[in-house]
Design an enzyme around this catalytic site. Structure first.
Site, PDB file in Angstrom:
ATOM      1  N   HIS A   1       0.911  -1.140  -0.148  1.00 17.86           N
ATOM      2  CA  HIS A   1      -0.039  -0.037  -0.166  1.00 17.86           C
ATOM      3  C   HIS A   1       0.938   1.424  -0.073  1.00 17.86           C
ATOM      4  O   HIS A   1       1.774   1.192   0.777  1.00 17.86           O
ATOM      5  CB  HIS A   1      -0.698  -0.099   1.424  1.00 17.86           C
ATOM      6  CG  HIS A   1      -2.120   0.871   1.099  1.00 17.86           C
ATOM      7  ND1 HIS A   1      -1.955   2.414   1.500  1.00 17.86           N
ATOM      8  CD2 HIS A   1      -3.229   0.792   0.438  1.00 17.86           C
ATOM      9  CE1 HIS A   1      -3.040   2.730   1.045  1.00 17.86           C
ATOM     10  NE2 HIS A   1      -3.841   2.097   0.741  1.00 17.86           N
TER      11      HIS A   1
ATOM     12  N   GLU B   1      -7.602  -5.730  -0.348  1.00 17.12           N
ATOM     13  CA  GLU B   1      -8.216  -6.222  -1.810  1.00 17.12           C
ATOM     14  C   GLU B   1      -8.082  -7.902  -1.513  1.00 17.12           C
ATOM     15  O   GLU B   1      -8.752  -8.744  -2.230  1.00 17.12           O
ATOM     16  CB  GLU B   1      -7.531  -5.670  -2.936  1.00 17.12           C
ATOM     17  CG  GLU B   1      -7.533  -4.404  -3.015  1.00 17.12           C
ATOM     18  CD  GLU B   1      -9.047  -4.062  -3.764  1.00 17.12           C
ATOM     19  OE1 GLU B   1      -9.838  -4.342  -2.997  1.00 17.12           O
ATOM     20  OE2 GLU B   1      -9.049  -3.255  -4.730  1.00 17.12           O
TER      21      GLU B   1
HETATM   22  N1  ACO Z   1       4.300  -7.335  -4.662  1.00 15.68           N
HETATM   23  C1  ACO Z   1       5.587  -7.288  -4.736  1.00 15.68           C
HETATM   24  N2  ACO Z   1       6.561  -6.168  -4.542  1.00 15.68           N
HETATM   25  C2  ACO Z   1       5.716  -4.932  -4.427  1.00 15.68           C
HETATM   26  C3  ACO Z   1       4.280  -5.021  -4.116  1.00 15.68           C
HETATM   27  C4  ACO Z   1       3.742  -6.178  -4.250  1.00 15.68           C
HETATM   28  N3  ACO Z   1       2.494  -6.427  -4.000  1.00 15.68           N
HETATM   29  N4  ACO Z   1       4.101  -3.691  -3.670  1.00 15.68           N
HETATM   30  C5  ACO Z   1       5.143  -3.123  -3.745  1.00 15.68           C
HETATM   31  N5  ACO Z   1       6.138  -3.602  -4.153  1.00 15.68           N
HETATM   32  C6  ACO Z   1       7.547  -3.438  -3.986  1.00 15.68           C
HETATM   33  C7  ACO Z   1       7.715  -2.733  -5.433  1.00 15.68           C
HETATM   34  O1  ACO Z   1       8.399  -3.682  -6.561  1.00 15.68           O
HETATM   35  C8  ACO Z   1       9.054  -1.857  -5.083  1.00 15.68           C
HETATM   36  O2  ACO Z   1      10.178  -2.759  -4.759  1.00 15.68           O
HETATM   37  P1  ACO Z   1      11.419  -2.100  -5.376  1.00 15.68           P
HETATM   38  O3  ACO Z   1      11.974  -0.994  -4.683  1.00 15.68           O
HETATM   39  O4  ACO Z   1      12.463  -3.266  -5.113  1.00 15.68           O
HETATM   40  O5  ACO Z   1      11.342  -1.885  -6.780  1.00 15.68           O
HETATM   41  C9  ACO Z   1       8.862  -1.405  -3.787  1.00 15.68           C
HETATM   42  O6  ACO Z   1       7.687  -2.495  -3.015  1.00 15.68           O
HETATM   43  C10 ACO Z   1       7.932  -0.094  -3.524  1.00 15.68           C
HETATM   44  O7  ACO Z   1       6.982  -0.203  -4.622  1.00 15.68           O
HETATM   45  P2  ACO Z   1       6.091   1.277  -5.047  1.00 15.68           P
HETATM   46  O8  ACO Z   1       5.785   1.063  -6.417  1.00 15.68           O
HETATM   47  O9  ACO Z   1       6.875   2.354  -4.657  1.00 15.68           O
HETATM   48  O10 ACO Z   1       4.880   1.272  -4.178  1.00 15.68           O
HETATM   49  P3  ACO Z   1       3.787   2.187  -4.250  1.00 15.68           P
HETATM   50  O11 ACO Z   1       3.580   2.603  -3.193  1.00 15.68           O
HETATM   51  O12 ACO Z   1       3.869   2.865  -5.497  1.00 15.68           O
HETATM   52  O13 ACO Z   1       2.573   1.056  -4.552  1.00 15.68           O
HETATM   53  C11 ACO Z   1       0.837  -0.400  -4.538  1.00 15.68           C
HETATM   54  C12 ACO Z   1       1.353   0.692  -3.814  1.00 15.68           C
HETATM   55  C13 ACO Z   1       0.324   0.076  -6.131  1.00 15.68           C
HETATM   56  C14 ACO Z   1      -0.622  -0.595  -4.048  1.00 15.68           C
HETATM   57  C15 ACO Z   1       1.549  -1.570  -4.756  1.00 15.68           C
HETATM   58  O14 ACO Z   1       1.933  -2.219  -3.298  1.00 15.68           O
HETATM   59  C16 ACO Z   1       0.987  -2.761  -5.556  1.00 15.68           C
HETATM   60  O15 ACO Z   1       1.273  -2.775  -6.828  1.00 15.68           O
HETATM   61  N6  ACO Z   1       0.240  -3.780  -5.162  1.00 15.68           N
HETATM   62  C17 ACO Z   1      -0.570  -4.718  -5.613  1.00 15.68           C
HETATM   63  C18 ACO Z   1      -1.748  -4.251  -6.219  1.00 15.68           C
HETATM   64  C19 ACO Z   1      -2.653  -4.142  -5.019  1.00 15.68           C
HETATM   65  O16 ACO Z   1      -2.918  -4.988  -4.364  1.00 15.68           O
HETATM   66  N7  ACO Z   1      -3.657  -3.095  -5.275  1.00 15.68           N
HETATM   67  C20 ACO Z   1      -4.625  -2.497  -4.272  1.00 15.68           C
HETATM   68  C21 ACO Z   1      -4.194  -1.459  -3.366  1.00 15.68           C
HETATM   69  S1  ACO Z   1      -5.199  -1.277  -1.865  1.00 15.68           S
HETATM   70  C22 ACO Z   1      -6.560  -0.289  -3.011  1.00 15.68           C
HETATM   71  O17 ACO Z   1      -6.211   0.545  -3.797  1.00 15.68           O
HETATM   72  C23 ACO Z   1      -7.813  -0.283  -2.173  1.00 15.68           C
END
Ligand code: ACO
Length: 380
Positions: A246, A305
């Site tokens: 998140h 989710e």
């Molecule tokens: N699985 C694996 N790695 C992840 C995940 C994940 N679910 N989420 C973040 N990371 C990693 C990224 O790859 C990144 O790693 P790195 O630095 O080695 O490249 C690091 O964590 C930071 O990621 P960001 O993209 O900067 O995180 P951001 O805050 O932008 O993303 C998000 C948040 C989009 C929710 C992300 O965690 C994600 O894609 N999750 C999966 C999709 C999901 O579950 N979405 C629902 C969100 S809840 C809602 O909207 C109600």
């Protein structure tokens, strides 16, 4: 420039606060824990909208008004032609929402909350060759959604579980869809336009589109014993695990536990497949272990989710409609934010920094008449 506007404060609000370090969500002065145990979705709607329209209905009045609004919007399902029904469910629901007139009053707002609640089961039935079921003004919004989906009254546990989900999804600070709603509201375009923008933002798998892919993950894994290997393979390929991580929460998303409890209540009543729940819990445990090991610099926890996927599946919604059900809950929050923006905010118009090519220096204009033009046709 701050990538993704991380930590940027772009609005002041009295509506909700997400404390990502404490893992706490407050909606108009009430914690999520308090709301899920003592309030219905209609109560939360009355709370969220208090003072934002010319009148502020009580929770009981809100239930009656929302029931009436469901009946009013039901007529729009007649406009669902074969072209529209071929579209993905969210796109079809959004197309019908676009038929509602733009307005700023409470009636327009109620219809926009009623619309995803009525159009989602209606479109699903039409897509399956079935007649839509007329809404019942005597039921709660949650119970009526399930009634319109299945054509029969849900059990008390089922309507309570969906109601808890709608409450949990109702508002959550300046998430991507709510920000989209506020941007559109800041132009004074009207509430339907703001909700359409929000629905479009919600559609993406990084926001409200994640629960369908969560079920795809469970299906691909198949057995609890295979969870670790499957998930490790996905992470090694650089994929994201759906339902985890998140932008704001650095600890567990409190909404994930709210929904997990709802599934356990349904399971106790024999209304969830125990094998499915066991698989999901094994996948969650394995995912959290792997994420902690492979991404030690970023605390990644279960988000709303993950268990939403399981809950909506147990309630009989097909996965392609999960985002629409999320929208049925979040619509209350989108409208509250849009109204707050209209009443208190200015046009939202940030700046971008230009990092593209600069124009080529031009010869002084006086030279043009003195020298013959170059025959070269190269322009940049
Ligand atoms: N699985 C694996 N790695 C992840 C995940 C994940 N679910 N989420 C973040 N990371 C990693 C990224 O790859 C990144 O790693 P790195 O630095 O080695 O490249 C690091 O964590 C930071 O990621 P960001 O993209 O900067 O995180 P951001 O805050 O932008 O993303 C998000 C948040 C989009 C929710 C992300 O965690 C994600 O894609 N999750 C999966 C999709 C999901 O579950 N979405 C629902 C969100 S809840 C809602 O909207 C109600």
């Amino acid at each position: 420039m701050i990538s993704g506007l991380d930590d940027v404060v772009a609005a002041e609000t009295i509506l909700s606060d997400v404390d990502g370090r404490a893992g706490r969500l407050i909606i108009r002065g009430h914690s999520l824990d308090e709301l899920i145990n003592h309030s219905t979705y209609e109560d939360v709607l009355a709370l969220l909208w208090e003072g934002l329209f010319t009148s502020s209905p009580s929770a009981t009045e809100m239930a009656a008004l929302l029931g009436k609004a469901r009946l009013t919007v039901f007529a729009h399902l007649k406009a669902a032609d074969t072209q529209l029904l071929k579209q993905p469910t969210l796109d079809a629901v959004r197309a019908l929402v676009a038929r509602l007139p733009d307005g700023e009053d409470a009636d327009s707002a109620l219809q926009l909350v009623a619309a995803p609640a009525v159009f989602t089961p209606g479109i699903l039935r039409l897509q399956n060759g079935l007649e839509p079921i007329q809404p019942s003004t005597r039921l709660s919004n949650a119970a009526d959604m399930l009634h319109m989906l299945k054509g029969e009254l849900p059990t008390l546990q089922q309507s309570a579980a969906l109601d808890r989900y709608l409450v949990t999804a109702s508002d959550h600070g300046l998430n991507a869809s709510t920000f989209a709603a506020r941007i559109v509201a800041s132009t004074r375009a009207g509430l339907t336009s703001a909700v359409l923008a929000a629905m479009s933002a919600l559609k993406g798998p990084l926001h409200g589109g994640a629960p369908g892919p969560v079920l795809d993950t469970l299906d691909s894994i198949g057995n609890a014993e295979d969870a670790k290997e499957w998930l490790e393979g996905a992470l090694n390929r650089g994929e994201r695990l759906m339902g985890f991580g998140h932008r704001v929460y650095r600890v567990r998303d409190p909404r994930a536990d709210a929904i997990k409890q709802a599934i356990h209540s349904l399971a106790d009543a024999g209304q969830v497949d125990p094998k499915r729940l066991h698989l999901a819990e094994a996948v969650e445990t394995a995912a959290l272990e792997l994420l902690a090991r492979k991404k030690p610099d970023r605390p990644l926890q279960t988000n709303l989710e993950f268990y939403t996927a399981l809950l909506l599946e147990a309630l009989g919604f097909p996965r392609e409609a999960f985002t629409c059900v999320f929208g049925a809950g979040r619509a209350g929050g989108w409208i509250a934010h849009a109204r707050e923006q209209t009443l208190t905010g200015r046009l939202i118009r940030p700046q971008s920094r230009y990092i593209g090519r600069k124009p080529q220096p031009q010869p002084p204009s006086g030279d043009a008449g003195d020298a013959p033009r170059q025959a070269s046709g190269s322009h940049h």
